[in-house]
Design an enzyme around this catalytic site. Sequence first.
Site, PDB file in Angstrom:
ATOM      1  N   GLY A  38      37.243 -37.553 -18.649  1.00 48.74           N
ATOM      2  CA  GLY A  38      36.602 -36.788 -19.757  1.00 48.74           C
ATOM      3  C   GLY A  38      35.351 -36.028 -19.097  1.00 48.74           C
ATOM      4  O   GLY A  38      34.738 -36.893 -18.021  1.00 48.74           O
ATOM      5  N   SER A  41      31.764 -38.102 -19.387  1.00 45.38           N
ATOM      6  CA  SER A  41      31.956 -39.509 -18.930  1.00 45.38           C
ATOM      7  C   SER A  41      31.902 -39.492 -17.270  1.00 45.38           C
ATOM      8  O   SER A  41      31.636 -40.287 -16.629  1.00 45.38           O
ATOM      9  CB  SER A  41      32.959 -40.328 -19.406  1.00 45.38           C
ATOM     10  OG  SER A  41      34.327 -39.712 -19.168  1.00 45.38           O
ATOM     11  N   ASN A  42      32.816 -38.333 -16.923  1.00 53.09           N
ATOM     12  CA  ASN A  42      32.848 -38.112 -15.492  1.00 53.09           C
ATOM     13  C   ASN A  42      31.387 -37.787 -14.782  1.00 53.09           C
ATOM     14  O   ASN A  42      30.998 -38.314 -13.735  1.00 53.09           O
ATOM     15  CB  ASN A  42      33.598 -36.974 -14.871  1.00 53.09           C
ATOM     16  CG  ASN A  42      35.195 -37.392 -15.165  1.00 53.09           C
ATOM     17  OD1 ASN A  42      35.528 -38.187 -15.682  1.00 53.09           O
ATOM     18  ND2 ASN A  42      35.815 -36.299 -15.437  1.00 53.09           N
ATOM     19  N   ARG A 109      45.607 -35.524 -28.083  1.00 54.79           N
ATOM     20  CA  ARG A 109      44.283 -35.698 -28.584  1.00 54.79           C
ATOM     21  C   ARG A 109      44.279 -35.434 -29.879  1.00 54.79           C
ATOM     22  O   ARG A 109      43.135 -35.852 -30.590  1.00 54.79           O
ATOM     23  CB  ARG A 109      43.275 -35.142 -27.670  1.00 54.79           C
ATOM     24  CG  ARG A 109      43.358 -33.546 -27.867  1.00 54.79           C
ATOM     25  CD  ARG A 109      42.742 -32.938 -26.628  1.00 54.79           C
ATOM     26  NE  ARG A 109      41.204 -33.075 -26.140  1.00 54.79           N
ATOM     27  CZ  ARG A 109      40.867 -32.653 -25.211  1.00 54.79           C
ATOM     28  NH1 ARG A 109      41.410 -31.746 -24.355  1.00 54.79           N
ATOM     29  NH2 ARG A 109      39.679 -33.188 -24.639  1.00 54.79           N
ATOM     30  N   ARG A 171      37.954 -24.218 -22.463  1.00 51.29           N
ATOM     31  CA  ARG A 171      39.251 -24.706 -22.456  1.00 51.29           C
ATOM     32  C   ARG A 171      40.072 -23.842 -23.382  1.00 51.29           C
ATOM     33  O   ARG A 171      40.217 -24.235 -24.819  1.00 51.29           O
ATOM     34  CB  ARG A 171      39.315 -26.207 -22.771  1.00 51.29           C
ATOM     35  CG  ARG A 171      38.577 -27.038 -21.608  1.00 51.29           C
ATOM     36  CD  ARG A 171      39.562 -26.909 -20.551  1.00 51.29           C
ATOM     37  NE  ARG A 171      38.886 -28.248 -19.551  1.00 51.29           N
ATOM     38  CZ  ARG A 171      37.891 -28.009 -18.880  1.00 51.29           C
ATOM     39  NH1 ARG A 171      37.509 -26.750 -18.762  1.00 51.29           N
ATOM     40  NH2 ARG A 171      37.616 -28.772 -17.845  1.00 51.29           N
ATOM     41  N   LYS A 227      28.533 -20.819 -11.104  1.00 48.25           N
ATOM     42  CA  LYS A 227      29.574 -21.522  -9.906  1.00 48.25           C
ATOM     43  C   LYS A 227      30.665 -20.190  -9.642  1.00 48.25           C
ATOM     44  O   LYS A 227      31.178 -19.731 -10.562  1.00 48.25           O
ATOM     45  CB  LYS A 227      30.073 -22.795 -10.546  1.00 48.25           C
ATOM     46  CG  LYS A 227      29.072 -23.840 -10.892  1.00 48.25           C
ATOM     47  CD  LYS A 227      29.739 -24.920 -11.663  1.00 48.25           C
ATOM     48  CE  LYS A 227      29.734 -24.478 -13.030  1.00 48.25           C
ATOM     49  NZ  LYS A 227      29.982 -25.636 -13.850  1.00 48.25           N
ATOM     50  N   GLY A 259      33.737 -29.931 -10.802  1.00 48.12           N
ATOM     51  CA  GLY A 259      33.031 -28.971 -11.566  1.00 48.12           C
ATOM     52  C   GLY A 259      32.035 -30.270 -12.122  1.00 48.12           C
ATOM     53  O   GLY A 259      30.872 -30.102 -12.333  1.00 48.12           O
ATOM     54  N   ASP A 260      32.930 -31.450 -12.418  1.00 45.51           N
ATOM     55  CA  ASP A 260      31.689 -32.486 -13.220  1.00 45.51           C
ATOM     56  C   ASP A 260      30.882 -33.152 -12.156  1.00 45.51           C
ATOM     57  O   ASP A 260      29.735 -33.235 -12.228  1.00 45.51           O
ATOM     58  CB  ASP A 260      32.604 -33.491 -13.896  1.00 45.51           C
ATOM     59  CG  ASP A 260      33.553 -33.012 -14.792  1.00 45.51           C
ATOM     60  OD1 ASP A 260      33.078 -32.039 -15.333  1.00 45.51           O
ATOM     61  OD2 ASP A 260      34.589 -33.516 -15.204  1.00 45.51           O
ATOM     62  N   ASP A 296      39.583 -38.400 -11.366  1.00 42.25           N
ATOM     63  CA  ASP A 296      38.702 -37.536 -12.108  1.00 42.25           C
ATOM     64  C   ASP A 296      37.136 -37.744 -11.467  1.00 42.25           C
ATOM     65  O   ASP A 296      36.338 -36.943 -11.480  1.00 42.25           O
ATOM     66  CB  ASP A 296      38.926 -37.609 -13.485  1.00 42.25           C
ATOM     67  CG  ASP A 296      39.882 -36.823 -14.184  1.00 42.25           C
ATOM     68  OD1 ASP A 296      40.815 -36.715 -13.463  1.00 42.25           O
ATOM     69  OD2 ASP A 296      39.630 -36.364 -15.416  1.00 42.25           O
TER      70      ASP A 296
END
Length: 318
Positions: A38, A41-42, A109, A171, A227, A259-260, A296
């Site tokens: 996620g 969370s990442n 999801r 997304r 970016k 990216g995270d 991840d």
Amino acid sequence: MRDVSPQIITFGESMALFMPEEHKSIERASKLEQSFGGAESNVAIGLARLGSSVGWFGALGDDPFGKLVLKTLRGEGVDVSRAKLSVEAPTGMMFREHVAGRLAVHYFRKGSAASRMKPEDLDEEYIRGAKLLHVTGITCAISEEGRRTVRRAVDIAKEAGVLVSFDPNLRLKLWSIEQARETLLPLAADADYFLPGWDELKLLYERDDYAVVKSRLNELKAITVIKGMGDATVVLDKDQETSVPFYPAEQVVDTVGAGDGFCAGFLAGIMKGMSPEEAVRLASINGSLVVQMRGDWEALPEWEVVEQRMSAKAWVER
């Protein structure tokens, strides 16, 4: 429950993740590796490994997957005291396969616990006690309740003088570009740090002319970090433009989570008192290290590893 807020707070959906071994397709795989992922969370794990004080919250199912997420985040040093396990809805799931050079992700999801998050679920004092709130467009995209929750969290932060970091994380499998523009552009206008990719900006502003997009970005109060501008990251800060080259990776194994990792590095740098340009250098190193391992968040580096690569000499030698 923790009484003192961490310096950085983020929230969103984290999902169970399943992947075939090596580069097999899901259809033909006999075994699947289990993890979770996620964006928020990442980022939280990345920040904790870089020595930042960070908290993550969200709604997860009261199931083995939700418990895995919470236990892992807690073990990584992320405060999860405001996260909730729901008995009414499950943890979302995603299945990822990388076959013939192409990445495909299959999401399950709809109706997840995270998609049911509401503004009333927010601990307002927890947000007010932080120095920075980080949000992404993914939480906005998963449901109307998610959009309202992000909007309320940002309003709480702004009222309290808490800095806001916003990564659009566009997304288009989750919503239309028209819906995205309606929600994400106002959030960008309220952010102190705006972290889009160049491809996302072209879609959000309906322009592929950098000069035109730059003029729109300069209307924002935010420091914008763009970016994917060729081989560099561009920092726009009060009409000043700086280009920071990528820190090259020795090998690229898996680009998911890059990216995270970049975002975690940038926010960690800001919290350490670095200039935006210095924070982008840290972020570039962090993202470069992430792509050299599968997963991840598993490859997110510790501060000592990044610090060794932060010197100008080490950067030039790359």
